[in-house]
Every structure is written in structure tokens, then in C-alpha cells.
Design a protein around this motif. Structure first.
Motif, PDB file in Angstrom:
ATOM      1  N   SER A 148     -23.768   0.743  38.781  1.00  0.00           N
ATOM      2  CA  SER A 148     -22.580   1.447  39.751  1.00  0.00           C
ATOM      3  C   SER A 148     -22.594   0.618  41.015  1.00  0.00           C
ATOM      4  O   SER A 148     -21.520   0.749  41.532  1.00  0.00           O
ATOM      5  CB  SER A 148     -22.856   2.675  40.064  1.00  0.00           C
ATOM      6  OG  SER A 148     -24.191   3.124  40.778  1.00  0.00           O
ATOM      7  N   SER A 181     -24.407  -4.742  33.624  1.00  0.00           N
ATOM      8  CA  SER A 181     -23.884  -3.425  32.927  1.00  0.00           C
ATOM      9  C   SER A 181     -24.777  -2.967  32.147  1.00  0.00           C
ATOM     10  O   SER A 181     -26.043  -3.485  32.103  1.00  0.00           O
ATOM     11  CB  SER A 181     -22.918  -4.140  31.857  1.00  0.00           C
ATOM     12  OG  SER A 181     -23.388  -4.769  30.960  1.00  0.00           O
ATOM     13  N   ASN A 194     -29.231   3.966  41.149  1.00  0.00           N
ATOM     14  CA  ASN A 194     -28.546   4.131  42.257  1.00  0.00           C
ATOM     15  C   ASN A 194     -28.300   5.872  42.120  1.00  0.00           C
ATOM     16  O   ASN A 194     -28.055   6.106  41.191  1.00  0.00           O
ATOM     17  CB  ASN A 194     -27.092   3.775  42.456  1.00  0.00           C
ATOM     18  CG  ASN A 194     -27.122   2.169  42.671  1.00  0.00           C
ATOM     19  OD1 ASN A 194     -27.692   1.805  43.638  1.00  0.00           O
ATOM     20  ND2 ASN A 194     -26.915   1.551  41.660  1.00  0.00           N
ATOM     21  N   ILE A 251     -26.316   8.848  42.705  1.00  0.00           N
ATOM     22  CA  ILE A 251     -24.801   8.746  42.790  1.00  0.00           C
ATOM     23  C   ILE A 251     -24.213  10.072  43.165  1.00  0.00           C
ATOM     24  O   ILE A 251     -22.943  10.113  43.171  1.00  0.00           O
ATOM     25  CB  ILE A 251     -24.135   8.269  41.539  1.00  0.00           C
ATOM     26  CG1 ILE A 251     -24.548   9.146  40.177  1.00  0.00           C
ATOM     27  CG2 ILE A 251     -24.316   6.907  41.353  1.00  0.00           C
ATOM     28  CD1 ILE A 251     -24.025   8.796  39.057  1.00  0.00           C
ATOM     29  N   SER A 252     -24.594  11.121  43.463  1.00  0.00           N
ATOM     30  CA  SER A 252     -24.247  12.502  43.880  1.00  0.00           C
ATOM     31  C   SER A 252     -25.364  13.023  44.575  1.00  0.00           C
ATOM     32  O   SER A 252     -26.649  12.908  44.566  1.00  0.00           O
ATOM     33  CB  SER A 252     -23.890  13.251  42.632  1.00  0.00           C
ATOM     34  OG  SER A 252     -25.283  13.778  41.933  1.00  0.00           O
ATOM     35  N   ASP A 286     -27.662   6.470  38.088  1.00  0.00           N
ATOM     36  CA  ASP A 286     -26.656   5.870  37.543  1.00  0.00           C
ATOM     37  C   ASP A 286     -26.943   5.081  36.037  1.00  0.00           C
ATOM     38  O   ASP A 286     -25.923   4.449  35.468  1.00  0.00           O
ATOM     39  CB  ASP A 286     -25.786   4.957  38.308  1.00  0.00           C
ATOM     40  CG  ASP A 286     -26.734   3.654  38.580  1.00  0.00           C
ATOM     41  OD1 ASP A 286     -28.109   3.665  38.471  1.00  0.00           O
ATOM     42  OD2 ASP A 286     -25.985   2.597  39.158  1.00  0.00           O
ATOM     43  N   GLN A 337     -21.859   2.448  48.966  1.00  0.00           N
ATOM     44  CA  GLN A 337     -20.767   2.465  47.790  1.00  0.00           C
ATOM     45  C   GLN A 337     -21.111   2.944  46.521  1.00  0.00           C
ATOM     46  O   GLN A 337     -20.424   2.986  45.427  1.00  0.00           O
ATOM     47  CB  GLN A 337     -20.311   0.896  47.369  1.00  0.00           C
ATOM     48  CG  GLN A 337     -19.514   0.097  48.516  1.00  0.00           C
ATOM     49  CD  GLN A 337     -19.480  -1.380  48.440  1.00  0.00           C
ATOM     50  OE1 GLN A 337     -20.227  -2.053  47.358  1.00  0.00           O
ATOM     51  NE2 GLN A 337     -18.929  -2.089  49.531  1.00  0.00           N
ATOM     52  N   CYS A 338     -22.435   3.526  46.204  1.00  0.00           N
ATOM     53  CA  CYS A 338     -22.900   4.148  45.174  1.00  0.00           C
ATOM     54  C   CYS A 338     -22.865   5.585  45.254  1.00  0.00           C
ATOM     55  O   CYS A 338     -22.838   6.378  44.298  1.00  0.00           O
ATOM     56  CB  CYS A 338     -24.208   3.341  44.709  1.00  0.00           C
ATOM     57  SG  CYS A 338     -24.142   1.756  44.300  1.00  0.00           S
ATOM     58  N   TYR A 339     -23.081   5.869  46.529  1.00  0.00           N
ATOM     59  CA  TYR A 339     -23.370   7.246  46.916  1.00  0.00           C
ATOM     60  C   TYR A 339     -22.506   7.695  47.654  1.00  0.00           C
ATOM     61  O   TYR A 339     -22.011   6.969  48.775  1.00  0.00           O
ATOM     62  CB  TYR A 339     -24.965   7.451  47.711  1.00  0.00           C
ATOM     63  CG  TYR A 339     -25.226   8.848  47.977  1.00  0.00           C
ATOM     64  CD1 TYR A 339     -25.554   9.851  47.241  1.00  0.00           C
ATOM     65  CD2 TYR A 339     -25.061   8.812  49.476  1.00  0.00           C
ATOM     66  CE1 TYR A 339     -25.494  10.988  47.809  1.00  0.00           C
ATOM     67  CE2 TYR A 339     -25.640  10.146  50.182  1.00  0.00           C
ATOM     68  CZ  TYR A 339     -25.943  11.271  49.151  1.00  0.00           C
ATOM     69  OH  TYR A 339     -26.221  12.628  49.889  1.00  0.00           O
TER      70      TYR A 339
END
Ligand code: ZN
Ligand code: ZN
Length: 243
Positions: free
Chosen positions: A44, A50, A76, A78-79, A85, A104-106
Motif C-alpha cells: 500500500s 506488488s 503497513n 492500514i486501519s 496490507d 499515506q498508508c495509515y
């Protein structure tokens, strides 16, 4: 203190790091390291590899230049629920899973939300170790994290790059965090977070901080390869009892 393991390094695959795994491993070998974590950023992050990168890590040789390689990820968070991720079917294939908060990820949040996200990621049986809690972008309850690290026996990093970056707030956070780790006696790792081969195995700032804070040698997981491998094996065994 002679450190024989660096568990946190990035290769050119991360998109904003500039050395290959061969260059990192050669540098590690020349510095006398015996075990090297290859922990490129999770998908992410902008420019990160990828899922295909993480799905193909089995082709990596076990050893390069006499250094054992642990192919893995710096996932990462992410929430606020601490989700990572990489899907679970990828996490299970990693030999090493680090997790941390990145811009930018969290999504960001209050100190309570950030701390909850970090601790939930630490409780995830597929996470092996947590990284750079001292970074200032997201405020964390560092004492709670140190306490939970001791409770859960999940290592948290004293990150050399955070300290070397020299930001006053980061320095203060890292010093506070180290003193809490000395108080609660949870396990730590010292990571270079190298984004270029010449940084691999550079631990000078972290070692100084560990000494100043009174963290015990016994708390430092990556002093010996065996200590790390035993921990990872045990962590994987525990996955089956916690899910
Ligand atoms: Zn990076
Ligand atoms: Zn990171």
C-alpha cells in the motif's frame, strides 16, 4: 556488544531504496553479520512492490555471501483495527513480518486510535515484530506499547535510522520509549532500516541509546541468529494456539 543480525533492511524493490539484495547481503557479510532480514515495504506504500513480489519470495536463495537471508515484509498498518496490507495467505509465506505505521498508508487518528492500531497489529499472530514507534507522524502511548510488548513478548524496534535522522521530537520519543522498555523489560530488536547498502548493520545510535536507558542484553533479540530463529519458530508455533 556485537550484533550479528539486521532484521530491517530495504532493497530497490521498495521503490525509494537503492541497493539490491545482493549488495545488501555483501555489505552484511563484510560487516560480519550472519542473518539478514529483507523487509521491503508492503504494497500500500507508493512505489512499493506488488503482491507478485511477495508471492515469489520462495525463489530467494537461503544464503548469500555466507549470510542467511530471511525474505519478508515491513507491512503497513492500514486501519485503526491494526489491519495489515498483506493478505493472510501471503503473510503465512513470509519468513519475517515487521509491522509499522507509515504516512499515506495509515489514516491517522487520536493517540488512543493510533495506539490501538499499533497494539492490535502486535497482537496479530502473523506479525513477528513491530517497528519504529518513535517516529513523530502518529502520536502513540509509548508506555502502553512497551508494557504490551512485555506482556505479549513481541519485540519492538529501536530504529537506528529514526535516531540518525536527528529530529528533536523523534529523539525524545525514542529516549522515552527506551526508558519504558528498560522499565517493563520487553524484548527489543535493533534495526538499521537501511535504504542503501552502506547502512546495513549500522546500529551505533541505537546501541548508545540502549546502553544509556539501561536495557539489558537479554532483552535484545537480534544479538544472535539463534535467538532470532528460535523466537520466529516459537512465534509460528503459537499462531496455531491463538487463532
Ligand atoms: Zn522506507
Ligand atoms: Zn518503516
Amino acid at each position: 556488544m556485537k550484533m550479528l543480525v539486521d532484521l530491517h533492511t530495504h532493497t530497490i524493490s521498495s521503490g525509494h531504496a537503492y541497493s539490491t539484495i545482493s549488495e545488501n547481503a555483501l555489505a552484511a557479510s563484510r560487516k560480519g553479520l550472519q542473518l539478514l532480514g529483507m523487509t521491503d515495504h508492503g504494497p500500500s506504500m507508493l512505489g512499493a512492490p506488488s503482491l507478485y513480489h511477495f508471492g515469489n519470495l520462495a525463489i530467494m536463495p537461503e544464503e548469500l555471501y555466507g549470510v542467511r537471508i530471511l525474505p519478508g515484509v515491513e507491512a503497513n498498518i492500514i486501519s485503526h483495527e491494526g489491519e495489515l496490507d498483506l493478505p493472510i495467505n501471503y503473510l503465512t509465506r513470509m519468513k519475517l513480518v515487521l509491522a509499522g505505521l507509515h504516512v499515506q498508508c495509515y489514516p491517522g487518528g487520536t493517540i488512543e486510535q493510533n495506539t490501538q492500531a499499533y497494539i492490535k497489529a502486535m497482537e496479530n499472530p502473523f506479525t513477528d515484530m513491530m517497528v519504529h514507534p518513535g517516529r513523530p507522524e502518529f502520536e502513540l502511548d509509548l508506555e502502553k506499547i512497551a508494557y504490551m510488548s512485555a506482556q505479549l513478548q513481541v519485540p519492538v524496534e529501536i530504529n537506528n535510522s529514526s535516531l540518525a535522522a536527528g529530529k528533536k521530537e523523534t529523539q525524545e520519543n525514542c529516549h522515552r520509549f527506551a526508558s519504558y522498555m528498560a522499565k517493563y523489560k520487553g524484548p527489543i530488536i535493533i534495526g538499521s532500516d537501511a535504504h542503501f547498502w552502506d547502512r546495513v548493520g549500522v546500529f551505533d545510535r541505537s546501541l548508545q541509546l540502549v546502553e544509556d536507558a539501561g536495557i539489558l542484553e537479554d532483552q535484545i533479540l537480534n544479538i544472535s541468529p539463534q535467538r532470532v530463529l528460535d523466537y520466529l519458530q516459537d512465534r509460528r508455533r503459537r499462531r496455531f494456539t491463538t487463532i
